[in-house]
Design an enzyme around this catalytic site. Structure first.
Site, PDB file in Angstrom:
ATOM      1  N   GLY A 104      37.930  44.347  38.401  1.00  0.00           N
ATOM      2  CA  GLY A 104      38.635  43.066  38.500  1.00  0.00           C
ATOM      3  C   GLY A 104      39.806  43.095  39.449  1.00  0.00           C
ATOM      4  O   GLY A 104      40.516  42.100  39.580  1.00  0.00           O
ATOM      5  N   GLN A 105      40.015  44.221  40.102  1.00  0.00           N
ATOM      6  CA  GLN A 105      41.156  44.293  41.023  1.00  0.00           C
ATOM      7  C   GLN A 105      40.937  43.355  42.196  1.00  0.00           C
ATOM      8  O   GLN A 105      39.809  43.149  42.648  1.00  0.00           O
ATOM      9  CB  GLN A 105      41.321  45.723  41.534  1.00  0.00           C
ATOM     10  N   GLY A 106      42.052  42.826  42.668  1.00  0.00           N
ATOM     11  CA  GLY A 106      42.005  41.807  43.715  1.00  0.00           C
ATOM     12  C   GLY A 106      41.132  42.176  44.884  1.00  0.00           C
ATOM     13  O   GLY A 106      40.343  41.374  45.370  1.00  0.00           O
TER      14      GLY A 106
END
Lengths: 186, 586
Positions: free
Chosen positions: A72-74
């Site tokens: 889910g990291q940018g």
């Protein structure tokens, strides 16, 4: 009977395999939830931030799930859309104690729902309002208000409060998802 | 929490997400007093705010986590700057928070007071010290002390200490008590910190050890060692520094850009004992930001200048309102650097070089800006407003900043239609007639003009002979007169405004006389003297006129200004009296 049943499931229901996308912002608890859904002997002890994505499998009473556990990291979020085609269901995990990034979650959800591969398919979406155990977390009703879930009209959705560490609320959500998938298949 | 976007611009709502807006957060802060840091080493960045409080009270060091206040520490004095920096190589790498206030730097670790650094005291005037020593031994009384200190203040090159200046302010009856209280305390001169920034010591990494760079009221820049808090470098400046920008590494090469109170910006380099370059600006500097190799300076004249690092001006942009604050926007994942400018017209502009990239509308005037990683989000913009509100916006992952120039297309003036009047058939007919009878028209007009001139000259000579004009321009007595009638009757108030229009000749021995129908009006003194008229001043002279007729008739009253000893009036005014309404009603 037990033997026959097991044989039947081994032969017949094995084909009922479902691909599920597990999405959500970083640190929302996606990997922890997936890990908790696996059988007790297959669970890992320490969970580190996912890099890219990983493929996990778990079974319920009648279905076998293959989960694409996305990071889910940018910087990895643009990978999500490459797996939309394969997804037959979506699990969207929200950190209900992170009020600040609720708008980011809403934004990502909107992008997801408006994507060409998702928009016209009636796929079930299960929301987990995760981290219910934290003191300053929002209730699942509040989370669904903030994410404007009532605007999703063309897809079946369900939100449940969960605690990924203890596993509370996960079974309820997965049961709902299984019912939806079976209803769609028939 | 406001999830609905209230910004009217379509383009802006596609770039920024409104994460949080609290109009009553009670944060009074400046851009220099806000720092973002991973205080607990858990990857969740907190915001440290030096809250100026309301007036001289309630100064606090507040720490925010997400949308809520995590902790509060009371501060002794007004904070001038707050920075978070790594002091040492110890694990875990939790940064310390340094708060500059007064002559001290308070260092907090794990949000607990850890260390207090005091600026070295300045040299005390020897004469002043001697005088106070005498006062200590009671050899001189407070009044002599005051006289001697005043003498020192006027000629000494080392200024007096705060104590002496305070003493000189006091009333004589308060002096004894003041001297008795303070004479035993050794005399010292302190300076205060005006600005503070950090400088990486020997590595450019994110988690490198940082030195503190401080500017003081005595016009000096200090660079402090992060661990021992010893002074590594000390540089004198021609004026008091107010804004600092530092880049580079202490051990290799660094540049300190300092904006001073005299409106100049100085650039210091490693091993330079005095400023290397100086930029002189026509107005006070209100914001200083370094973008890559350029220095962006905001001035109090609503302009934004871009300078090269050698002090050469590259461009200038005029802003629509005055600048409240400035800050750097650094989008690391896409390596975009731009300047955020908080303006007084409730907008925050984002400039890359001289191009306006984005405009954010805010509900209140933004007084401080901070962009960076907050919570778990990399591109967060934190703003505090004049009313104490807190606004947090998050830059969208998909936001695109396209280069576009602020001045697009032709100027608006080009599209305004000129107001040229239209001509009708009447005009065309008239021109035809003029073309046919031009000679006759010219002759007749010239004849009429001769007659007009003759008549005008005749009337003018007649008026001059009778001195009927209210303005006299004779060399002897240049005067102007005008009369005003007030009231509805039967009693009117007459105000005569008399003025001498000469350069420097006062008028003397003037008289005023009225001519009127005695059956209709009554004036108490119908003849009186005028005071000496000083050139340039207007003299209002008031009298009362009573109307004694009950028939509703009005007449003319004449006013003459005369010179004593001459019978021809200098100037005359005719007043047409209004009908007395009082008597008509009765």
């Amino acid at each position: 009977m037990g033997l026959f049943d097991r044989l039947a499931s081994w032969l017949g229901l094995k084909k009922k395999e479902v691909h599920v996308l597990c999405l959500g912002l970083d640190n929302s608890g996606k990997t922890t939830i997936i890990n908790k859904l696996k059988p007790a002997n297959a669970q890992t002890q320490d969970i580190v931030p996912t890099i890219g994505f990983s493929i996990e499998k778990f079974k319920t009473s009648s279905l076998s799930f293959t989960v694409f556990d996305m990071s889910g990291q940018g910087r990895y979020r643009n990978l999500w859309e490459h797996y939309y085609k394969e997804g037959q269901a979506i699990i969207f995990v929200i950190d209900s104690s992170d009020k600040l990034r609720m708008v980011v979650a809403k934004e990502e959800l909107e992008t997801l729902l408006n994507h060409a591969d998702i928009k016209h398919r009636r796929i079930p979406i299960l929301f987990f309002a995760n981290k219910m155990d934290l003191r300053d977390s929002l209730s699942s009703v509040k989370v669904s208000q903030l994410l404007c879930l009532e605007n999703i009209k063309d897809k079946p959705w369900h939100i449940c409060a969960s605690d990924g560490l203890k596993g509370e609320g996960l079974q309820e959500g997965v049961d709902w998802l299984q019912d939806q998938i079976q209803a769609m298949k028939t | 929490m406001s999830s609905s976007s209230d910004s009217s611009r379509e383009g802006e709502s596609s770039k920024w997400l409104d994460a949080h807006y609290d109009p009553v957060a009670g944060l009074n802060s400046l851009s220099s007093c806000i720092a973002l840091a991973d205080l607990h080493g858990d990857g969740e960045y907190k915001m440290v705010v030096g809250d100026l409080g309301s007036g001289p009270y309630n100064m606090k060091l507040k720490v925010f986590k997400g949308t809520s206040l995590l902790s509060e520490n009371a501060l002794l004095d007004m904070p001038t700057a707050v920075v978070a920096f790594l002091m040492d190589q110890n694990e875990p790498r939790t940064p310390a928070v340094a708060v500059a206030s007064g002559p001290f730097i308070f260092v907090y670790k794990n949000l607990r007071p850890y260390f207090k650094f005091t600026l070295p005291a300045l040299e005390v005037n020897a004469l002043e010290k001697e005088v106070w020593d005498q006062a200590k031994e009671d050899r001189i009384d407070p009044l002599t002390l005051k006289e001697m200190l005043e003498g020192i203040r006027d000629k000494a090159e080392i200024p007096l200490s705060v104590r002496s200046l305070r003493f000189l302010m006091l009333d004589p009856q308060e002096m004894d008590a003041f001297v008795n209280t303070y004479k035993q305390v050794p005399l010292k001169r302190q300076t205060v910190i005006t600005c503070m920034a950090t400088l990486k010591k020997n590595m450019a990494d994110e988690d490198a050890v940082c030195c503190l760079v401080i500017g003081t009221e005595s016009g000096e820049i200090f660079i402090l060692d992060p661990e021992a808090f010893t002074i590594l470098t000390r540089v004198s400046l021609p004026s008091v520094p107010t804004l600092l920008d530092v880049n580079g590494q202490y051990d290799i090469e660094y540049r300190v850009t300092v904006a001073c109170r005299n409106g100049n910006v100085y650039i210091l380099r490693r091993d330079s004992k005095r400023p290397k370059y100086s930029i002189e600006l026509s107005a006070q500097v209100v914001g200083l930001v370094r973008v890559q190799k350029n220095i962006i300076i905001g001035t109090s004249q609503e302009t934004l200048h871009g300078y090269s690092q050698k002090g050469k001006r590259l461009w200038t942009v005029t802003l629509p309102a005055s600048i409240m604050t400035m800050s750097l926007l650094e989008h690391k994942s896409r390596s975009i650097q731009a300047v955020l400018v908080g303006l007084k017209n409730l907008e925050v502009h984002l400039y890359r070089d001289k191009n306006l990239l984005s405009v954010i509308s805010t509900p209140d005037i933004v007084t401080s800006l901070c962009f960076g990683r907050y919570g778990r989000e990399d591109d967060t913009l934190i703003m505090t407003t004049k009313g104490g509100g807190l606004i947090i916006k998050i830059l969208k992952r998909t936001a695109q900043f396209e280069e576009k120039d602020t001045s697009s297309g032709p100027p608006i003036g080009q599209s305004i239609k000129l107001n040229v009047p239209k001509k009708t058939k009447l005009y065309v007919d008239q021109t035809l007639r003029e073309r046919e009878n031009a000679v006759a028209m010219h002759r007749v007009f010239q004849m009429d003009l001769y007659r007009l001139r003759l008549n005008a000259a005749r009337a003018y000579v007649k008026a001059l002979d009778a001195s009927l004009t209210p303005v006299s321009s004779t060399m002897q007595e240049p005067l102007t007169l005008n009369a005003i009638v007030q009231g509805i009757g039967p009693r009117f108030k007459l105000i005569l405004n008399l003025q001498n229009t000469s350069q420097n000749r006062p008028s003397m021995q003037l008289l005023i006389s009225f001519l009127y129908d005695e059956r209709l009006y009554q004036l108490k003194p119908a003849f009186f003297k005028v005071p000496l008229l000083v050139p340039g001043l207007n003299y209002p002279i008031e009298t009362f006129i009573d109307c004694c007729s009950d028939k509703g008739i009005s007449d003319i009253i004449k006013v003459f200004v005369l010179k004593e000893g001459k019978s021809t009036p200098l100037i005359t005014a005719h007043i047409s009296m209004p009908v007395s309404e009082g008597l008509v009603a009765a």
